[in-house]
Write a protein that holds these residues in place. Structure first.
Motif, short mmCIF file in Angstrom:
data_model
loop_
_atom_site.label_atom_id
_atom_site.label_comp_id
_atom_site.label_asym_id
_atom_site.label_seq_id
_atom_site.Cartn_x
_atom_site.Cartn_y
_atom_site.Cartn_z
N GLY A 127 62.45 -111.66 -24.92
CA GLY A 127 63.13 -110.51 -24.36
C GLY A 127 63.33 -109.36 -25.33
N LYS A 128 63.06 -109.57 -26.60
CA LYS A 128 63.23 -108.51 -27.58
C LYS A 128 62.00 -107.61 -27.61
CE LYS A 128 66.35 -111.09 -30.61
NZ LYS A 128 66.61 -111.58 -31.99
N GLU A 129 62.21 -106.32 -27.64
CA GLU A 129 61.10 -105.38 -27.73
C GLU A 129 60.63 -105.27 -29.17
OE1 GLU A 129 62.07 -101.65 -26.00
OE2 GLU A 129 62.20 -102.45 -23.95
N GLY A 130 59.33 -105.24 -29.34
CA GLY A 130 58.78 -105.12 -30.68
C GLY A 130 57.49 -105.91 -30.82
N VAL A 131 57.10 -106.14 -32.06
CA VAL A 131 55.84 -106.80 -32.39
C VAL A 131 56.15 -108.07 -33.17
CG1 VAL A 131 53.61 -106.60 -33.56
CG2 VAL A 131 54.66 -104.59 -32.49
N THR A 132 55.49 -109.17 -32.78
CA THR A 132 55.69 -110.46 -33.45
C THR A 132 54.42 -110.89 -34.16
OG1 THR A 132 57.40 -111.20 -31.92
CG2 THR A 132 56.21 -112.90 -33.10
N LEU A 133 54.57 -111.17 -35.44
CA LEU A 133 53.50 -111.76 -36.24
C LEU A 133 53.57 -113.27 -36.10
CD1 LEU A 133 51.40 -111.60 -38.71
CD2 LEU A 133 53.44 -112.00 -40.14
N VAL A 134 52.43 -113.90 -35.87
CA VAL A 134 52.33 -115.36 -35.90
C VAL A 134 51.37 -115.72 -37.02
CG1 VAL A 134 51.75 -117.47 -34.67
CG2 VAL A 134 52.80 -115.55 -33.43
N VAL A 135 51.85 -116.49 -38.01
CA VAL A 135 51.04 -116.84 -39.17
C VAL A 135 51.32 -118.29 -39.53
CG1 VAL A 135 52.80 -115.96 -40.76
CG2 VAL A 135 50.43 -116.15 -41.53
N GLU A 167 25.90 -115.43 -29.44
CA GLU A 167 27.27 -115.40 -29.95
C GLU A 167 27.40 -116.13 -31.28
OE1 GLU A 167 29.63 -115.11 -25.67
OE2 GLU A 167 29.09 -117.07 -26.52
N ARG A 168 26.59 -117.13 -31.49
CA ARG A 168 26.67 -117.87 -32.76
C ARG A 168 26.16 -117.05 -33.95
NH1 ARG A 168 25.29 -124.29 -31.59
NH2 ARG A 168 26.98 -124.57 -30.06
N LYS A 169 25.47 -115.95 -33.67
CA LYS A 169 25.02 -115.06 -34.74
C LYS A 169 26.13 -114.15 -35.24
CE LYS A 169 20.27 -114.91 -32.97
NZ LYS A 169 19.20 -114.04 -32.40
N ILE A 170 27.24 -114.11 -34.51
CA ILE A 170 28.38 -113.27 -34.90
C ILE A 170 29.06 -113.88 -36.13
CG2 ILE A 170 30.63 -112.39 -34.16
CD1 ILE A 170 29.58 -112.47 -31.28
N ASN A 171 29.32 -113.04 -37.13
CA ASN A 171 29.94 -113.51 -38.37
C ASN A 171 31.44 -113.26 -38.42
OD1 ASN A 171 27.56 -114.47 -39.50
ND2 ASN A 171 27.03 -112.49 -40.38
N GLU A 172 31.98 -112.53 -37.44
CA GLU A 172 33.40 -112.23 -37.43
C GLU A 172 34.15 -113.38 -36.77
OE1 GLU A 172 36.49 -108.59 -36.37
OE2 GLU A 172 34.57 -108.70 -35.32
N ILE A 173 35.13 -113.94 -37.50
CA ILE A 173 35.80 -115.15 -37.03
C ILE A 173 37.30 -114.92 -36.86
CG2 ILE A 173 34.09 -116.67 -38.11
CD1 ILE A 173 36.30 -117.19 -40.29
N ASN A 174 37.90 -115.77 -36.06
CA ASN A 174 39.34 -115.78 -35.86
C ASN A 174 40.00 -116.53 -37.01
OD1 ASN A 174 41.95 -115.88 -34.88
ND2 ASN A 174 41.53 -117.46 -33.37
N THR A 175 40.97 -115.90 -37.69
CA THR A 175 41.64 -116.54 -38.83
C THR A 175 42.88 -117.32 -38.43
OG1 THR A 175 43.09 -114.67 -39.32
CG2 THR A 175 40.86 -114.63 -40.29
N GLY A 176 43.35 -117.14 -37.19
CA GLY A 176 44.55 -117.84 -36.75
C GLY A 176 45.84 -117.09 -37.01
N THR A 177 45.74 -115.84 -37.45
CA THR A 177 46.91 -114.98 -37.64
C THR A 177 46.85 -113.87 -36.60
OG1 THR A 177 47.07 -115.46 -40.00
CG2 THR A 177 48.10 -113.42 -39.24
N TYR A 178 47.99 -113.56 -35.97
CA TYR A 178 48.01 -112.63 -34.84
C TYR A 178 49.24 -111.72 -34.91
CZ TYR A 178 45.20 -116.48 -32.87
OH TYR A 178 44.28 -117.49 -32.66
N CYS A 179 49.11 -110.57 -34.24
CA CYS A 179 50.26 -109.76 -33.85
C CYS A 179 50.27 -109.67 -32.32
CB CYS A 179 50.17 -108.35 -34.43
SG CYS A 179 50.83 -108.19 -36.08
N PHE A 180 51.46 -109.80 -31.74
CA PHE A 180 51.62 -109.70 -30.29
C PHE A 180 52.75 -108.74 -29.94
CE2 PHE A 180 50.05 -114.08 -30.92
CZ PHE A 180 48.99 -114.12 -30.01
N ASP A 181 52.58 -108.04 -28.83
CA ASP A 181 53.75 -107.45 -28.20
C ASP A 181 54.68 -108.60 -27.83
OD1 ASP A 181 54.91 -104.97 -26.45
OD2 ASP A 181 55.09 -106.87 -25.38
N ASN A 182 55.90 -108.57 -28.31
CA ASN A 182 56.77 -109.73 -28.20
C ASN A 182 57.05 -110.12 -26.76
OD1 ASN A 182 58.54 -111.71 -29.70
ND2 ASN A 182 60.07 -110.75 -28.38
N ILE A 183 57.35 -109.15 -25.90
CA ILE A 183 57.64 -109.48 -24.51
C ILE A 183 56.41 -110.04 -23.82
CG2 ILE A 183 58.26 -108.47 -22.28
CD1 ILE A 183 60.18 -106.62 -23.79
N ALA A 184 55.25 -109.42 -24.07
CA ALA A 184 54.01 -109.90 -23.46
C ALA A 184 53.68 -111.31 -23.95
CB ALA A 184 52.87 -108.95 -23.78
#
Length: 457
Positions: free
Chosen positions: A92-100, A163-180
């Motif tokens: 319910g808080k407005e803002g941005v949440t880092l998940v690391v 798609e397997r030729k793509i070198n850009e990977i997900n590191t598991g760190t994110y920012c989210f709109d907190n409410i979303a």
């Protein structure tokens, strides 16, 4: 700038570490992995940090203390389930949440700040920290559309040949709109082989809702290293050590051989100090300017003044003054205080002692539980006899005293100012100032005694 929050995932046991110590508490350059992460996050303008704990919860809390709030994940049911545990504090808080993740000790505050800014500038509901890797096999790929926005994250096993030729990977760190984020978490399913709730599913849910999902690619792949076993732990240690050493060198410290110099995090070293190979510097150590440390020296939690030399020696939890010369092969044990311009030579051990300015113990001595004044000379082989088998006692040596070689000072005892102790003496009573104390048997020479001994053979 919107309000910012952080969720640090630190609940896993880390079975691949094969250790009794919980994974995020394994140290990298002397500091637990999760502490590295929290310290970097705290450099930013973060309203609230929530650490998700599970295995080793009490020990993680003991490590981090009041630096974070905590939420308990009693069952480890996936990363999305872990984030859900912070619901009572963040929903319910407005803002941005880092998940690391708490097992990414190399992540830098600057990279996290760039991730936040990219997220805010693009007005995204989610932003993924990504990296480019030469061999992306096994990693989730970031598929972007023509506008550069994230279309989807596709796991390696599910990726097409293109798609397997793509070198850009997900590191598991994110920012989210907190409410979303917390709205989407309610729709994450555990209908998968592992029966767990995965955080990347939030990305798919937001995409289906037509929301903007972006990616920020870090230039430093090393920052994204997640430590899951001892091999990765050693790699993190190597990378962190190189980073620490480089920072010291850029700040004016000479490190002769960085690959063979081991300096833990948060050490302070002054300009023009030289660190020689094989040296280990640990704990809350502070070293002044113009020092020479090493080679093959261990310093732990010491305060060392400027212009001091410590060669091939060990010093723990002590204060060492300026222009002091220690070593080679000296041992400074905890709770010692060595004042300026002192010399502690080879095979000298100092323990829980004050050693006054300009005093010397040049070789082969033990000074324990003692107060040594200024300008004292302690001869070779002299010791303070501080222990009777049950209790320890203090020896006091006042200013300008000369202790001859191979002397025993049996505590409790005081040697007064300006006194002399003759070589080979065992002192059991106080010595007055300016006195000469001789406490040894009178020499007796028995003429031709050797012939008598030889005649018995």
């Amino acid at each position: 700038m919107s309000n910012r929050y952080a969720v640090i995932l630190a609940a896993g046991q880390g079975t691949r570490m094969k250790s009794k110590l919980y994974k995020v508490l394994h140290p990298v350059c002397g500091k637990p992995m999760v502490q590295h992460v929290v310290d970097q996050v705290r450099k930013l303008d973060i309203e609230e940090i929530v650490t998700i704990i599970g295995h080793g919860a009490e020990k993680v809390q003991a490590q981090l203390g009041e630096l974070s709030h905590y939420a308990l994940q009693e069952e480890q049911l996936g990363t999305a389930h872990a984030v859900m545990q912070s619901q009572s504090m963040l929903e319910g808080k407005e803002g941005v949440t880092l998940v690391v993740c708490g097992d990414t000790p190399l992540i830098k505050a600057g990279t996290i700040e760039s991730l936040f800014k990219h997220h805010e500038e693009t007005k995204a509901k989610a932003t993924i920290l990504t990296a480019s890797i030469g061999n992306p096999a096994g990693y989730g790929r970031i598929v972007r559309n023509e506008s550069g926005l994230v279309e989807k994250i596709v796991e390696h096993k599910d990726a097409s040949d293109e798609e397997r030729k793509i070198n850009e990977i997900n590191t598991g760190t994110y920012c989210f709109d907190n409410i979303a984020l917390f709205e989407a978490l309610k729709n994450v399913s555990n209908e998968n082989v592992q029966g767990e709730y995965y955080l990347p599913d939030v990305i798919e849910i937001l995409k289906k809702q037509g929301e903007v999902v972006t990616a920020y690619q870090t230039e430093d792949l090393d920052e994204t290293l997640g430590v899951n076993d001892r091999v990765a732990l050693a790699e993190a240690e190597r990378l962190m050590r190189a980073r620490i050493n480089e920072n010291h060198m850029r700040n004016g410290v000479t490190i002769i051989d960085p690959s063979n110099t081991y300096i833990e995090a948060d050490i302070e070293i002054g300009q023009d100090t030289v660190i020689y190979p094989g040296t280990m510097i640990k704990g809350t150590t502070v070293i002044g300017d113009d020092c020479q440390i090493g080679p093959n020296t261990e310093i732990v939690a010491c305060q060392i003044g400027s212009g001091t030399t410590v060669r091939q020696s060990v010093a723990h939890q002590s204060e060492i003054g300026s222009r002091v010369n220690i070593g080679p092969f000296a041992h400074i044990r905890p709770d010692s205080s060595i004042l300026d311009e002192v010399k502690i030579g080879n095979f000298v051990e100092i323990k829980k002692a004050v050693f006054g300015q300009g005093s010397k113990a040049s070789h082969l001595s033990y000074i324990g539980d003692a107060e040594v004044g200024s300008n004292v000379n302690i001869g070779c082989g002299s010791i303070t006899v501080n222990y009777d088998g049950k209790n320890k006692y203090k020896t006091k040596i006042e200013d300008d005293v000369f202790i001859g070689c191979n002397s025993n000072l049996v505590a409790p005892v005081t040697v007064g100012q300006g006194a002399y102790v003759a070589a080979g003496s065992t002192i059991t009573k106080d010595v007055p100032g300016k006195a000469l104390s001789i406490a040894r048997a009178r020499q007796v020479n028995k003429e031709n005694y050797a012939e008598k001994l030889n005649g018995k053979k």
